[in-house]
Design an enzyme around this catalytic site. Structure first.
Site: not given
Ligand code: 5RP
Length: 293
Positions: A205
């Site tokens: 990710k």
């Molecule tokens: C928060 C995270 C979230 O899973 C990731 O950032 C996705 O959320 P957003 O779209 O709000 O950024 O790791 O710690």
């Protein structure tokens, strides 16, 4: 270890050429993993589109309550039918989410800092494999902090989780964190995503950036894009569209869904882009339709 001096910068990503090991399984780079791992990956990446929409609400693991997540028990159920995977902590799932939804679970398994800390890069493995199995996790999410003071320990957390996951057929989602002092440059994301894939993470990710197609081309496993801070709905959908066009295999969105003025509309719109190849305007129309404007 090869010496880093004189390293010639990569440039030939052949972004026009499909990934070479595109055998019978629909998830990139996972042709040779075991049946159980393929079953869990198929719960995440839908076989029809090969893609995924993850609803992220694991923010509480270091933010506590944040706008839109004040009441997980009320805010999340209306969204769940419109997404494929729930990215959440075990505490949120067990207390607020019915197991009957039968969605994929991206279990947040690292932790260690809070919003009170200046440096968020020091985390530990916060969920052991027994509880990830008990939670029926489809994958285990571990934050990595490449280029930050906690880099080495976060890499160790990731690798230990990959080892445990491989023992039980549970994929690991390697999360590329971007610290406040780190630039969101293509060079950084190319380095970080490829490192995590080389460590054996089955899913990566990261964030969208320029030259994104080179990042996905150089990464031998699927990349899912995090939504990031709240922007306008149109801008969020544009980023989602560009991510998918650039080779991402899905979005992991939190704030741009649950902080929207129409979260269900945004979830539907993101799903249309991810699974039906909808363009930004068509997706935005879906959002507006749900909103009733
Ligand atoms: C928060 C995270 C979230 O899973 C990731 O950032 C996705 O959320 P957003 O779209 O709000 O950024 O790791 O710690």
């Amino acid at each position: 270890m090869a010496d880093k001096d004189g390293n010639k910068v990569a440039k030939n990503y052949r972004t026009d050429v499909e990934f070479g090991r595109n055998g019978g399984f629909h998830v990139k780079g996972m042709e040779d993993v075991d049946w159980g791992m393929k079953s869990r990956l198929s719960k995440i990446f839908q076989p029809e589109s090969g893609n995924t929409v993850m609803l992220a609400f694991d923010h509480g693991y270091f933010m506590g309550s944040t706008a839109g997540l004040e009441r997980l028990d009320l805010a999340m159920p209306p969204l769940i039918p419109h997404v494929d995977v729930l990215m959440a902590t075990r505490g949120a799932l067990r207390s607020c989410i019915s197991p009957q939804y039968n969605k994929g679970i991206a279990l947040r398994c690292s932790a260690g800092s809070s919003m009170m800390d200046d440096d968020l890069s020091h985390e530990v493995i916060a969920v052991d494999i027994d509880d990830a199995i008990r939670m029926n996790a489809s994958c285990m999410a571990i934050q990595t902090f490449i280029g930050a003071p906690g880099e080495k320990s976060s890499i160790e957390n990731l690798c230990k989780t990959i080892d445990a996951g491989n023992r039980y057929g549970i994929p690991t989602l390697g999360v590329v964190a971007v610290g406040k002092d780190m630039e969101r440059t293509p060079a950084f994301f190319k380095l970080a995503t490829r490192m995590l894939a080389e460590f054996g993470a089955q899913i990566i990710k990261t964030y969208y950036c320029d030259d994104f197609e080179e990042i996905t081309a150089a990464c031998p496993v699927p990349i899912v894009v995090a939504g990031g801070k709240k922007v306008t709905e149109k801008d969020a959908l544009t980023m989602a569209y560009l991510s998918m066009q650039g080779g991402a295999r899905g979005l992991d969105m939190g704030r741009n869904i649950f902080q929207s003025d129409c979260p269900v509309g945004m979830a539907k719109a993101i799903g249309a882009i991810v699974h039906n190849n909808a363009n930004v305007n068509d997706a935005y129309d879906l959002y507006r339709e749900e909103k009733g404007v």
